[in-house]
Design a protein around this motif. Structure first.
Motif, PDB file in Angstrom:
ATOM      1  N   VAL A 434       0.861  -1.184   0.000  1.00 43.22           N
ATOM      2  CA  VAL A 434       0.000   0.000   0.000  1.00 43.22           C
ATOM      3  C   VAL A 434       0.905   1.244   0.000  1.00 43.22           C
ATOM      4  O   VAL A 434       1.803   1.357   0.842  1.00 43.22           O
ATOM      5  CB  VAL A 434      -0.928   0.022   1.214  1.00 43.22           C
ATOM      6  N   VAL A 435       0.643   2.172  -0.938  1.00 47.06           N
ATOM      7  CA  VAL A 435       1.429   3.410  -1.057  1.00 47.06           C
ATOM      8  C   VAL A 435       0.491   4.615  -0.993  1.00 47.06           C
ATOM      9  O   VAL A 435      -0.528   4.648  -1.702  1.00 47.06           O
ATOM     10  CB  VAL A 435       2.238   3.452  -2.363  1.00 47.06           C
ATOM     11  N   ILE A 436       0.860   5.574  -0.157  1.00 50.05           N
ATOM     12  CA  ILE A 436       0.089   6.825  -0.062  1.00 50.05           C
ATOM     13  C   ILE A 436       1.025   7.984  -0.407  1.00 50.05           C
ATOM     14  O   ILE A 436       2.103   8.119   0.180  1.00 50.05           O
ATOM     15  CB  ILE A 436      -0.488   7.022   1.347  1.00 50.05           C
ATOM     16  N   ASN A 437       0.631   8.823  -1.366  1.00 54.89           N
ATOM     17  CA  ASN A 437       1.388  10.023  -1.753  1.00 54.89           C
ATOM     18  C   ASN A 437       0.546  11.256  -1.464  1.00 54.89           C
ATOM     19  O   ASN A 437      -0.618  11.342  -1.887  1.00 54.89           O
ATOM     20  CB  ASN A 437       1.749   9.979  -3.235  1.00 54.89           C
ATOM     21  N   SER A 438       1.151  12.205  -0.772  1.00 49.08           N
ATOM     22  CA  SER A 438       0.440  13.453  -0.445  1.00 49.08           C
ATOM     23  C   SER A 438       1.476  14.488  -0.038  1.00 49.08           C
ATOM     24  O   SER A 438       2.676  14.361  -0.316  1.00 49.08           O
ATOM     25  CB  SER A 438      -0.575  13.203   0.681  1.00 49.08           C
ATOM     26  N   THR A 439       1.034  15.527   0.627  1.00 44.06           N
ATOM     27  CA  THR A 439       1.899  16.507   1.279  1.00 44.06           C
ATOM     28  C   THR A 439       1.474  16.566   2.738  1.00 44.06           C
ATOM     29  O   THR A 439       0.404  16.063   3.116  1.00 44.06           O
ATOM     30  CB  THR A 439       1.771  17.902   0.648  1.00 44.06           C
ATOM     31  N   LEU A 440       2.307  17.176   3.560  1.00 42.59           N
ATOM     32  CA  LEU A 440       1.908  17.314   4.964  1.00 42.59           C
ATOM     33  C   LEU A 440       0.598  18.089   5.073  1.00 42.59           C
ATOM     34  O   LEU A 440      -0.294  17.732   5.864  1.00 42.59           O
ATOM     35  CB  LEU A 440       3.013  18.005   5.760  1.00 42.59           C
ATOM     36  N   GLY A 441       0.484  19.156   4.295  1.00 39.53           N
ATOM     37  CA  GLY A 441      -0.755  19.926   4.310  1.00 39.53           C
ATOM     38  C   GLY A 441      -1.914  19.128   3.749  1.00 39.53           C
ATOM     39  O   GLY A 441      -3.054  19.241   4.233  1.00 39.53           O
ATOM     40  N   GLY A 442      -1.638  18.307   2.715  1.00 38.68           N
ATOM     41  CA  GLY A 442      -2.690  17.479   2.138  1.00 38.68           C
ATOM     42  C   GLY A 442      -3.214  16.457   3.129  1.00 38.68           C
ATOM     43  O   GLY A 442      -4.433  16.210   3.208  1.00 38.68           O
ATOM     44  N   LEU A 443      -2.318  15.850   3.913  1.00 36.20           N
ATOM     45  CA  LEU A 443      -2.763  14.892   4.917  1.00 36.20           C
ATOM     46  C   LEU A 443      -3.678  15.558   5.940  1.00 36.20           C
ATOM     47  O   LEU A 443      -4.685  14.977   6.369  1.00 36.20           O
ATOM     48  CB  LEU A 443      -1.559  14.255   5.608  1.00 36.20           C
ATOM     49  N   VAL A 444      -3.314  16.783   6.354  1.00 35.37           N
ATOM     50  CA  VAL A 444      -4.155  17.506   7.312  1.00 35.37           C
ATOM     51  C   VAL A 444      -5.534  17.769   6.710  1.00 35.37           C
ATOM     52  O   VAL A 444      -6.560  17.709   7.411  1.00 35.37           O
ATOM     53  CB  VAL A 444      -3.485  18.826   7.730  1.00 35.37           C
ATOM     54  N   GLN A 445      -5.568  18.014   5.426  1.00 37.78           N
ATOM     55  CA  GLN A 445      -6.842  18.266   4.750  1.00 37.78           C
ATOM     56  C   GLN A 445      -7.552  16.980   4.338  1.00 37.78           C
ATOM     57  O   GLN A 445      -8.655  17.030   3.795  1.00 37.78           O
ATOM     58  CB  GLN A 445      -6.605  19.137   3.509  1.00 37.78           C
ATOM     59  N   GLY A 446      -6.921  15.829   4.584  1.00 41.24           N
ATOM     60  CA  GLY A 446      -7.536  14.546   4.241  1.00 41.24           C
ATOM     61  C   GLY A 446      -7.453  14.212   2.771  1.00 41.24           C
ATOM     62  O   GLY A 446      -8.307  13.488   2.241  1.00 41.24           O
TER      63      GLY A 446
END
Length: 567
Positions: A434-446
């Motif tokens: 399982v791979v998740i790609n985002s940004t720190l801000g994106g994770l906070v925004q879900g």
């Protein structure tokens, strides 16, 4: 008997008998600070060029300088016929120019040979100069290039470091002193930082400045702490003086005519007061330390995200989470460099990296006319330093603290995140990645993208991952970085608040010490003897009223006396 010109305004070229051409007042010709500096440089170049100094067919020379002092001189001379300002042998005359004069720590600089300047006398039969090594540059005219190395060496050990000319080293060329004494009645002198051709030199020797250039560096640096050693608060305080120039001209053959016959002019490119303030440097080091703490927090966040990922994904996929990794791409070193860029409001500059506060004195005094265009013997009012500088520095730092929070938040939000975890099914089957790609801000925004074995999950599984996994990861990030009061960003702001508050109390006694010992006077004019017209661009006094005090004149020109040889 001398009578000043009716107003300080630009004067167009005119010959004897022609009325002056009126100009609009200076207040109607306001320009930007950069343009003003360019005008100063351009006008100084015109004032100090050898060609300009050597030709005085009309005593009213062309200039746009609003600080030219034109004088009406009356005399009882009898010349026995129509005046001719071209006839030689009618007058004895004298002139002299010195880049530096006065006293430092009670020592008279006239005793220092290499700062003696140039003096020219003409008894009516031909001019001669002292020192004899001075270079002739035309009829009855001489020029002495005072090299920076010679001057700094001449100041000897006991005055070492007190006065440095120039601050930037020896590449700015030579301080030139020019004097002319003609038997036709013309006496001219000029002193200043000029090139070999007589133009003002503001740039380096390799890259000469054009008239429109902004001065780079100082022409002189004066260590106030060494001039007032008992004043502890002055440690690390110096006065930087930009290019200066002064010119005096006297037309002796017109002394019996009711026309302007004496002219004194000056120019100062800049004055900067610099103070080394440890409390300011503490603000900068505190920021660097706090950004280091943020990096540590982000490193710890990686471990927390891996743990959260394994705890959520395993049950969702009906298996056991195994190996996991977390990568966060973040460069806080670049942010630290950016945030330590000097701050400025146009009057005050704060260098957090080096702990320096610089005050543009011309800007400080802009409401009262600045450095140029001032009446003779104007003492600059420096008492506003006491409150203006601490208040402005505090305002700059508080604004900067807000910017630190904003920029740090933006950089953290933009940091790329990649999370990986291997999930083994409970029964037989192939493990899934399982791979998740985002940004720190994106994770906070879900928000973010999720893949299983390289493919996007479909249907209900995608919905489950989106609604359960991403919010759990986002909560971890928000708590560690952004949530008050313990988040990394609020912690940086909290750490900066007390050290910023400490700056004004540390800076106030420094400014008070400066105003208690320092006096600055521009367009210094006097007549040390009958018929002598002297002007200095700037006079700097440090405890000047005491025996061991200092009073330094920069760029002094003296024209006269001119006396008739005609019975």
């Amino acid at each position: 008997m001398t009578r000043r010109a009716a107003s300080w305004r630009a004067i167009r070229r005119r010959t004897v008998g022609q009325p002056p051409v009126s100009q609009p007042p200076v207040s109607q010709r306001a320009v930007s600070r950069r343009a003003v500096t360019a005008v100063v440089a351009t006008t100084l170049a015109a004032l100090l060029s050898v060609a300009h100094l050597g030709t005085l067919g009309d005593i009213a020379e062309t200039t746009d300088a609003s600080w030219v002092d034109r004088e009406m001189v009356q005399s009882s001379l009898s010349v026995g016929g129509p005046l001719s300002c071209a006839t030689l042998g009618r007058y004895r005359s004298a002139s002299q120019a010195r880049m530096t004069t006065g006293r430092l720590l009670g020592r008279d600089l006239s005793t220092v040979v290499d700062v003696a300047g140039v003096s020219v006398t003409n008894p009516g039969t031909g001019a001669s100069a002292v020192p004899a090594t001075t270079t002739p540059v035309g009829a009855d005219a001489f020029r002495n290039n005072l090299t920076i190395t010679a001057l700094n060496t001449a100041l000897s050990t006991d005055l070492s470091g007190v006065l440095t000319l120039p601050l930037a080293g020896t590449n700015l060329g030579a301080y030139a002193q020019y004097a002319r004494a003609g038997s036709e009645g013309k006496a001219v002198a000029a002193a200043g930082l000029i090139s070999d051709t007589g133009a003002l030199a503001l740039g380096s020797a390799a890259t000469p400045a054009t008239p429109a250039s902004t001065p780079a560096g100082d022409a002189a640096s004066i260590d106030l702490a060494k001039l007032a050693p008992a004043t502890v608060a002055l440690a690390g305080v110096n006065l930087g003086v930009g290019a200066v120039g002064a010119r005096a001209a006297l037309q002796g053959c017109q002394l019996s005519s009711n026309v302007p016959s004496a002219e004194r002019s000056y120019g100062i490119a800049s004055l900067n007061l610099r103070a080394s303030v440890p409390a300011v440097k503490t603000v900068g080091t505190t920021l660097t330390t706090q950004l280091g703490a943020v990096s540590t927090t982000v490193d710890g966040l990686k471990t927390t995200l891996q743990s959260t990922l394994k705890n959520v994904v395993g049950p969702l996929l009906g298996g056991t989470a195994g190996t996991s990794t977390a990568n966060i791409t973040l460069d806080l070193a670049a942010l630290n460099t950016e945030l330590l860029t000097p701050l400025s409001d146009g009057m005050v500059t704060v260098d957090l990296r080096n702990g320096l506060v610089t005050v543009d004195v011309a800007e400080l005094l802009s409401g009262s006319g600045g450095l140029n265009g001032q009446a003779p013997n104007t003492q600059l009012l420096l008492t506003t330093l006491n409150t203006t500088v601490p208040n402005r520095v505090t305002a700059l730092l508080n604004t900067w603290k807000t910017q630190v929070q904003q920029r740090l938040t933006a950089v953290l939000n933009a940091a790329a995140v990649e999370l990986r975890v291997t999930v083994a099914p409970l029964g037989l089957g192939t493990p899934k990645i399982v791979v998740i790609n985002s940004t720190l801000g994106g994770l906070v925004q879900g928000t973010g993208t999720t893949s299983i074995d390289g493919a996007a999950p479909a249907g209900g599984l995608l919905s489950i991952l989106t609604s359960s996994l991403l919010p759990a990861l986002g909560a971890v990030v928000n708590t560690a970085l952004f949530a008050a009061p313990a988040g990394a960003v609020p912690a940086v702001a909290s750490a900066l608040t007390p050290v910023i508050a400490a700056v004004a109390p540390a800076l106030t006694p420094v400014m008070a010490a400066v105003t208690s010992v320092l006096t600055l006077t521009v367009n210094v004019q006097d007549s040390p003897a009958s018929g002598v017209h002297r002007v200095s661009a700037l006079r700097i006094g440090v405890l000047a009223s005491t025996a061991a005090g200092s009073e330094l004149r920069l760029a002094t020109a003296v024209a006269g006396p001119v006396t008739s040889l005609t019975p």
